[in-house]
Write a protein that holds these residues in place. Sequence first.
Motif, PDB file in Angstrom:
ATOM      1  N   ASN A  70       0.811  -1.222   0.000  1.00  0.00           N
ATOM      2  CA  ASN A  70       0.000   0.000   0.000  1.00  0.00           C
ATOM      3  C   ASN A  70       0.845   1.273   0.000  1.00  0.00           C
ATOM      4  OD1 ASN A  70      -2.496  -1.417   0.101  1.00  0.00           O
ATOM      5  ND2 ASN A  70      -2.204  -1.744   2.307  1.00  0.00           N
ATOM      6  N   ALA A  71       1.976   1.236  -0.702  1.00  0.00           N
ATOM      7  CA  ALA A  71       2.801   2.434  -0.826  1.00  0.00           C
ATOM      8  C   ALA A  71       2.160   3.401  -1.813  1.00  0.00           C
ATOM      9  CB  ALA A  71       4.206   2.061  -1.290  1.00  0.00           C
ATOM     10  N   SER A  72       2.518   4.665  -1.699  1.00  0.00           N
ATOM     11  CA  SER A  72       1.986   5.685  -2.601  1.00  0.00           C
ATOM     12  C   SER A  72       2.612   5.545  -3.987  1.00  0.00           C
ATOM     13  CB  SER A  72       2.281   7.074  -2.054  1.00  0.00           C
ATOM     14  OG  SER A  72       3.683   7.310  -2.046  1.00  0.00           O
ATOM     15  N   ARG A  73       1.998   6.225  -4.969  1.00  0.00           N
ATOM     16  CA  ARG A  73       2.523   6.167  -6.331  1.00  0.00           C
ATOM     17  C   ARG A  73       3.943   6.725  -6.386  1.00  0.00           C
ATOM     18  NH1 ARG A  73      -0.775   8.524 -11.383  1.00  0.00           N
ATOM     19  NH2 ARG A  73      -1.983   6.679 -10.854  1.00  0.00           N
ATOM     20  N   ASP A  74       4.203   7.821  -5.692  1.00  0.00           N
ATOM     21  CA  ASP A  74       5.535   8.409  -5.702  1.00  0.00           C
ATOM     22  C   ASP A  74       6.570   7.441  -5.139  1.00  0.00           C
ATOM     23  OD1 ASP A  74       4.524  10.695  -6.798  1.00  0.00           O
ATOM     24  OD2 ASP A  74       4.473  11.825  -4.906  1.00  0.00           O
ATOM     25  N   THR A  75       6.206   6.735  -4.085  1.00  0.00           N
ATOM     26  CA  THR A  75       7.124   5.763  -3.492  1.00  0.00           C
ATOM     27  C   THR A  75       7.400   4.615  -4.457  1.00  0.00           C
ATOM     28  OG1 THR A  75       6.339   6.297  -1.266  1.00  0.00           O
ATOM     29  CG2 THR A  75       7.491   4.207  -1.547  1.00  0.00           C
ATOM     30  N   VAL A  76       6.349   4.146  -5.133  1.00  0.00           N
ATOM     31  CA  VAL A  76       6.515   3.057  -6.097  1.00  0.00           C
ATOM     32  C   VAL A  76       7.410   3.499  -7.252  1.00  0.00           C
ATOM     33  CG1 VAL A  76       5.313   1.580  -7.740  1.00  0.00           C
ATOM     34  CG2 VAL A  76       4.324   1.983  -5.485  1.00  0.00           C
ATOM     35  N   LEU A  77       7.183   4.708  -7.752  1.00  0.00           N
ATOM     36  CA  LEU A  77       8.002   5.207  -8.859  1.00  0.00           C
ATOM     37  C   LEU A  77       9.457   5.371  -8.438  1.00  0.00           C
ATOM     38  CD1 LEU A  77       5.623   7.876 -10.449  1.00  0.00           C
ATOM     39  CD2 LEU A  77       6.357   5.702 -11.457  1.00  0.00           C
ATOM     40  N   ARG A  99      -2.827  -1.393 -10.227  1.00  0.00           N
ATOM     41  CA  ARG A  99      -1.402  -1.369 -10.562  1.00  0.00           C
ATOM     42  C   ARG A  99      -0.723  -2.734 -10.368  1.00  0.00           C
ATOM     43  NH1 ARG A  99       0.605   2.832  -5.845  1.00  0.00           N
ATOM     44  NH2 ARG A  99       0.141   1.534  -4.022  1.00  0.00           N
ATOM     45  N   VAL A 100      -1.066  -3.467  -9.321  1.00  0.00           N
ATOM     46  CA  VAL A 100      -0.445  -4.788  -9.142  1.00  0.00           C
ATOM     47  C   VAL A 100      -0.857  -5.745 -10.258  1.00  0.00           C
ATOM     48  CG1 VAL A 100      -0.311  -6.818  -7.654  1.00  0.00           C
ATOM     49  CG2 VAL A 100      -0.113  -4.538  -6.659  1.00  0.00           C
ATOM     50  N   PRO A 101      -2.157  -5.860 -10.588  1.00  0.00           N
ATOM     51  CA  PRO A 101      -2.505  -6.700 -11.747  1.00  0.00           C
ATOM     52  C   PRO A 101      -1.841  -6.234 -13.038  1.00  0.00           C
ATOM     53  CG  PRO A 101      -4.458  -6.232 -10.446  1.00  0.00           C
ATOM     54  CD  PRO A 101      -3.368  -5.374  -9.898  1.00  0.00           C
ATOM     55  N   ALA A 102      -1.687  -4.908 -13.196  1.00  0.00           N
ATOM     56  CA  ALA A 102      -1.031  -4.395 -14.398  1.00  0.00           C
ATOM     57  C   ALA A 102       0.438  -4.805 -14.435  1.00  0.00           C
ATOM     58  CB  ALA A 102      -1.149  -2.875 -14.457  1.00  0.00           C
ATOM     59  N   PHE A 103       1.132  -4.710 -13.283  1.00  0.00           N
ATOM     60  CA  PHE A 103       2.527  -5.143 -13.222  1.00  0.00           C
ATOM     61  C   PHE A 103       2.647  -6.609 -13.617  1.00  0.00           C
ATOM     62  CE2 PHE A 103       3.259  -1.909  -9.570  1.00  0.00           C
ATOM     63  CZ  PHE A 103       3.360  -0.884 -10.507  1.00  0.00           C
ATOM     64  N   VAL A 104       1.769  -7.417 -13.068  1.00  0.00           N
ATOM     65  CA  VAL A 104       1.829  -8.859 -13.332  1.00  0.00           C
ATOM     66  C   VAL A 104       1.567  -9.152 -14.806  1.00  0.00           C
ATOM     67  CG1 VAL A 104       0.743 -11.072 -12.839  1.00  0.00           C
ATOM     68  CG2 VAL A 104       1.188  -9.468 -10.971  1.00  0.00           C
ATOM     69  N   ALA A 105       0.528  -8.546 -15.361  1.00  0.00           N
ATOM     70  CA  ALA A 105       0.174  -8.811 -16.758  1.00  0.00           C
ATOM     71  C   ALA A 105       1.289  -8.369 -17.697  1.00  0.00           C
ATOM     72  CB  ALA A 105      -1.129  -8.090 -17.102  1.00  0.00           C
ATOM     73  N   ILE A 106       1.786  -7.143 -17.502  1.00  0.00           N
ATOM     74  CA  ILE A 106       2.847  -6.626 -18.379  1.00  0.00           C
ATOM     75  C   ILE A 106       4.099  -7.489 -18.277  1.00  0.00           C
ATOM     76  CG2 ILE A 106       4.469  -4.713 -18.656  1.00  0.00           C
ATOM     77  CD1 ILE A 106       2.159  -2.824 -18.041  1.00  0.00           C
ATOM     78  N   THR A 107       4.421  -7.887 -17.059  1.00  0.00           N
ATOM     79  CA  THR A 107       5.636  -8.676 -16.856  1.00  0.00           C
ATOM     80  C   THR A 107       5.533 -10.046 -17.507  1.00  0.00           C
ATOM     81  OG1 THR A 107       6.031  -7.546 -14.760  1.00  0.00           O
ATOM     82  CG2 THR A 107       7.208  -9.604 -15.128  1.00  0.00           C
ATOM     83  N   LEU A 108       4.416 -10.715 -17.324  1.00  0.00           N
ATOM     84  CA  LEU A 108       4.279 -12.052 -17.901  1.00  0.00           C
ATOM     85  C   LEU A 108       4.253 -12.016 -19.423  1.00  0.00           C
ATOM     86  CD1 LEU A 108       1.725 -13.720 -15.444  1.00  0.00           C
ATOM     87  CD2 LEU A 108       4.227 -13.897 -15.482  1.00  0.00           C
ATOM     88  N   VAL A 109       3.553 -11.029 -19.969  1.00  0.00           N
ATOM     89  CA  VAL A 109       3.546 -10.901 -21.432  1.00  0.00           C
ATOM     90  C   VAL A 109       4.949 -10.583 -21.942  1.00  0.00           C
ATOM     91  CG1 VAL A 109       2.714  -9.511 -23.365  1.00  0.00           C
ATOM     92  CG2 VAL A 109       1.124 -10.247 -21.580  1.00  0.00           C
ATOM     93  N   GLY A 110       5.626  -9.651 -21.264  1.00  0.00           N
ATOM     94  CA  GLY A 110       6.984  -9.288 -21.671  1.00  0.00           C
ATOM     95  C   GLY A 110       7.947 -10.453 -21.571  1.00  0.00           C
ATOM     96  N   LEU A 111       7.849 -11.229 -20.497  1.00  0.00           N
ATOM     97  CA  LEU A 111       8.725 -12.391 -20.348  1.00  0.00           C
ATOM     98  C   LEU A 111       8.475 -13.421 -21.434  1.00  0.00           C
ATOM     99  CD1 LEU A 111       8.662 -12.942 -16.467  1.00  0.00           C
ATOM    100  CD2 LEU A 111      10.572 -12.112 -17.844  1.00  0.00           C
ATOM    101  N   ALA A 124       3.485   1.786 -13.605  1.00  0.00           N
ATOM    102  CA  ALA A 124       3.366   2.412 -12.286  1.00  0.00           C
ATOM    103  C   ALA A 124       2.975   3.876 -12.399  1.00  0.00           C
ATOM    104  CB  ALA A 124       4.684   2.281 -11.531  1.00  0.00           C
ATOM    105  N   ALA A 125       3.399   4.520 -13.493  1.00  0.00           N
ATOM    106  CA  ALA A 125       3.120   5.941 -13.661  1.00  0.00           C
ATOM    107  C   ALA A 125       1.709   6.218 -14.164  1.00  0.00           C
ATOM    108  CB  ALA A 125       4.137   6.563 -14.621  1.00  0.00           C
ATOM    109  N   VAL A 126       1.127   5.290 -14.912  1.00  0.00           N
ATOM    110  CA  VAL A 126      -0.147   5.593 -15.563  1.00  0.00           C
ATOM    111  C   VAL A 126      -1.342   4.817 -15.001  1.00  0.00           C
ATOM    112  CG1 VAL A 126       1.040   6.184 -17.705  1.00  0.00           C
ATOM    113  CG2 VAL A 126       0.209   3.851 -17.367  1.00  0.00           C
ATOM    114  N   VAL A 127      -1.095   3.732 -14.278  1.00  0.00           N
ATOM    115  CA  VAL A 127      -2.198   2.910 -13.777  1.00  0.00           C
ATOM    116  C   VAL A 127      -2.527   3.306 -12.340  1.00  0.00           C
ATOM    117  CG1 VAL A 127      -2.954   0.559 -13.268  1.00  0.00           C
ATOM    118  CG2 VAL A 127      -1.543   1.002 -15.286  1.00  0.00           C
ATOM    119  N   GLY A 128      -3.796   3.371 -12.029  1.00  0.00           N
ATOM    120  CA  GLY A 128      -4.230   3.727 -10.694  1.00  0.00           C
ATOM    121  C   GLY A 128      -3.887   2.665  -9.664  1.00  0.00           C
TER     122      GLY A 128
END
Length: 234
Positions: free
Chosen positions: A44-51, A178-190, A170-174
């Motif tokens: 539950n970190a803020s967007r700035d912290t994640v970036l 954001r966690v599902p987006a990280f997972v989806a992008i990463t798996l597709v990219g891998l 992390a910059a564009v997803v709410g």
Amino acid sequence: MVAAAHHHERHRSRRAPWLRAAVLGANDGLLSTAALLVGVASGNASRDTVLLAGIAAIAAGALSMAVGEYSSVSAQRDAELADLRREARELRTNPVGERQELARIYRDRGLSAELAARVAEDLMERGDPLEIHARDELGLDLTALARPVQAAAVSAGSFVVGGILPLVAAAVVGATWRVPAFVAITLVGLALLGALGARLGGASRSRAAARVLIGGAVALAVSALVGRLAGAVV
């Protein structure tokens, strides 16, 4: 009588040094950055912290990849050059013995003793003896020795490219997605990186993609769990 057309073969093994560094760097950049972001975001970190965490991860990871790759490939090159210096010294001090050694190599490969001796003598007279001994005795190609700077640059650059993908998410997803987006992008990219590396190397694309997908999914799941537990404690 029809003349046989010239057959030019493209051997993928010549791509091995830069391909290994590029694929390793991109995979590591994508997975390590995404895993870190998943862990931080799950707490539950803020967007700035994640970036900030993502930027730091990319910078540190790229530098680490460059230094590690440069060191390991430099050690390999030092060993290759040491072997070449020793071989050059033996060619100067004992050319007859080196020619006999070359003939013995050709005999071991199936030539008759007489033909092996003629081939060894002819090659050493007409060609570069060091190049011939490097290839047939040491297994080294003088045009494809280890390149530390190239390996370091390719590894660092590909790490940054791979790490940018989850950072953009992390910059564009709410926060909710954001966690599902990280997972989806990463798996597709891998999967794409695994298939691309396999295609360039002439291996099975499906097997390579499955291999990195399974490993990536496990890493992301563990990162999410650790982040959630740590976030609850903190």
